[in-house]
Write an enzyme that holds these catalytic residues in place. Structure first.
Site, mmCIF file in Angstrom:
data_model
loop_
_atom_site.group_PDB
_atom_site.id
_atom_site.type_symbol
_atom_site.label_atom_id
_atom_site.label_comp_id
_atom_site.label_asym_id
_atom_site.label_seq_id
_atom_site.Cartn_x
_atom_site.Cartn_y
_atom_site.Cartn_z
ATOM 1 N N ASP A 87 40.641 -39.301 72.743
ATOM 2 C CA ASP A 87 42.080 -39.527 72.611
ATOM 3 C C ASP A 87 42.390 -40.944 73.050
ATOM 4 O O ASP A 87 41.865 -41.427 74.060
ATOM 5 C CB ASP A 87 42.883 -38.560 73.488
ATOM 6 N N ARG B 289 41.494 -33.874 62.342
ATOM 7 C CA ARG B 289 41.753 -35.062 63.166
ATOM 8 C C ARG B 289 40.552 -35.997 63.281
ATOM 9 O O ARG B 289 39.979 -36.174 64.350
ATOM 10 C CB ARG B 289 42.246 -34.672 64.559
ATOM 11 N N ASP C 289 43.005 -32.611 80.950
ATOM 12 C CA ASP C 289 43.165 -31.937 79.659
ATOM 13 C C ASP C 289 41.880 -31.320 79.122
ATOM 14 O O ASP C 289 41.924 -30.409 78.304
ATOM 15 C CB ASP C 289 43.694 -32.923 78.615
#
Length: 438
Positions: A264, A316, A236
């Site tokens: 993450d 975030r 990713d």
């Protein structure tokens, strides 16, 4: 009773389907990966704390104790660039930093973690492994002396670096359990290539390294253990990807410019502490829980403490789903959209943070709730205690007020947002030199 029901619910989910519901970048989920997923699922259940409030109370008591003993340093810390004697201004740093012999007693660090990741020991029980080669030319048969060769070993290891180096990973770095990556004493960059993947493992510490300019890589055949080679799909572009893993501590990292997220944590990962980091120049900073359709992330418990969220950040910090998140004593000096967000009824306890809102009138709100109407999210527990809200910043609370057993006695007693500048003064990587206080 509610906690027991939740554990039973999670156990049922873990036994139902072992293959992850989301993309795991494992092209062939063979017997090796099935076994690793089973072991990771069991470790997560064992690490889950049915009374997470007790962890937050213990954390805050430690913060309060350290600050009460450091009042004399307050004036010095208002300097723009500190160059005085070693100061350890939060309880994690105070445990190890200002000791001349830190280089001879590196493993003391494993005793210092607090929060939900407090049982993380990394490579404490293993030998030292010295990385002296920055290359990553062979991801199938890694060369001894390289970081890739170190992290795939079966045995516990405390990994250190012979010199400063920039490591450009040709494919994602697949870590095995019971490892510490300790960058103290060198200036270590993981940059301009793939990032770190912590998948279906447990007990990992990543400390004092710089991670930046991470990009996607095409995947292919990669050695993910001494005795296993697997086929991976495209990565990713995350700086650090935590997938189905337990007891993880990320401390004193500096991170920026990753193609996807900086950090993450997804797919049932839990018992995580992220502390003393410095984050800049990025859009999606931290994602905890990747899907609103994956309720197994109710087991997720994460502490985010003493971090500085700095220049060039957009959103975030973190963005949460399902689990329990203690966001405590962090410094939010920049954001463009929002600071803390979430969906799927996460519990978010925000304590003693400093939030400095941007000039944009449309971005003053600290919080953002997705995919739910107010009549739904009003029941989510998002509480703010002792936060310092500056330049028009406001935190929209929801859910019931904090219970007395972990609210009045410990959490409110902990120092408020006015102390954040001290607590985060030394966030990011440290310039540690042997025989000198770090």
């Amino acid at each position: 009773m509610a906690a027991m029901k939740l554990v039973g619910f999670i156990l049922a989910l873990s036994l139902a389907v072992l293959v992850p519901s989301l993309e795991a970048h494992i092209k062939e989920f063979d017997e090796y990966w099935q076994k690793r997923a089973e072991e990771a699922s069991q470790a997560a259940l064992e690490a889950f704390n049915p009374e997470p409030e007790n962890v937050t109370a213990q954390f805050n008591a430690n913060v309060n104790k350290v600050l009460d003993g450091n009042n004399s340093t307050r004036r010095q810390l208002h300097m723009h660039k500190y160059s005085g004697p070693c100061l350890a201004t939060n309880p994690i740093d105070r445990c190890w930093r200002c000791r001349k012999n830190w280089a001879k007693d590196r493993k003391r660090l494993a005793k210092c973690v607090l929060g939900f990741g407090r049982k993380t020991k990394g490579g404490l029980k293993g030998k030292y492994y010295v990385v002296y080669d920055s290359s990553d030319n062979d991801v199938v048969n890694p060369k001894p002396g390289t970081l890739r060769h170190a992290v795939i070993q079966k045995r516990p290891l405390w990994i250190i670096f012979a010199r400063s180096m920039v490591i450009r990973l040709n494919q994602e770095l697949m870590m095995a359990s019971h490892k510490t990556i300790d960058g103290r004493g060198a200036n270590v960059h993981i940059a301009f290539g793939a990032g770190i993947t912590i998948q279906f493992v447990r007990n990992v510490i990543i400390h004092n390294i710089r991670i930046h300019d991470i990009v996607t890589r095409p995947g292919g055949v990669i050695r993910d253990a001494v005795d296993h080679v697997g086929i991976r799909t495209m990565s990713d572009g995350d700086g650090i990807s935590i997938f189905g893993s337990t007891n993880i501590w990320i401390d004193h990292v500096s991170m920026k410019r990753c193609q996807d997220g900086l950090i993450d944590a997804i797919e049932g990962s839990t018992a995580i502490t992220i502390s003393n980091g410095h984050y800049t120049h990025h859009n999606d900073v931290m994602l905890f829980g990747a899907s609103d359709l994956y309720p197994r992330d109710k087991i997720m418990q994460v502490t985010v403490a003493f971090n500085h969220f700095g220049k060039g950040l957009i959103q975030r910090m973190p963005r949460c789903r399902w689990g329990f998140f203690h966001v405590v004593n962090n410094d939010y000096t920049h954001w463009l959209m929002y600071a803390i967000g979430g969906s799927s009824q996460p519990t978010i306890i925000s304590q003693g943070n400093r939030f400095i809102a941007p000039p944009n009138l449309a971005a003053k709100e600290v919080t953002k709730r997705d995919y739910a109407t107010p009549d739904v999210w009003r029941s989510w527990t998002w509480r703010s205690q002792g936060d310092l809200l500056i330049n028009g910043a406001f935190f929209v609370q929801s859910g019931q007020p904090l219970r007395k057993k972990y609210g009045r006695k410990d959490m409110i007693k902990a120092k408020p947002g006015t102390f954040v500048r001290r607590l985060t003064r030394f966030s990011g990587t440290l310039n540690c030199k042997p025989k000198k206080r770090c």
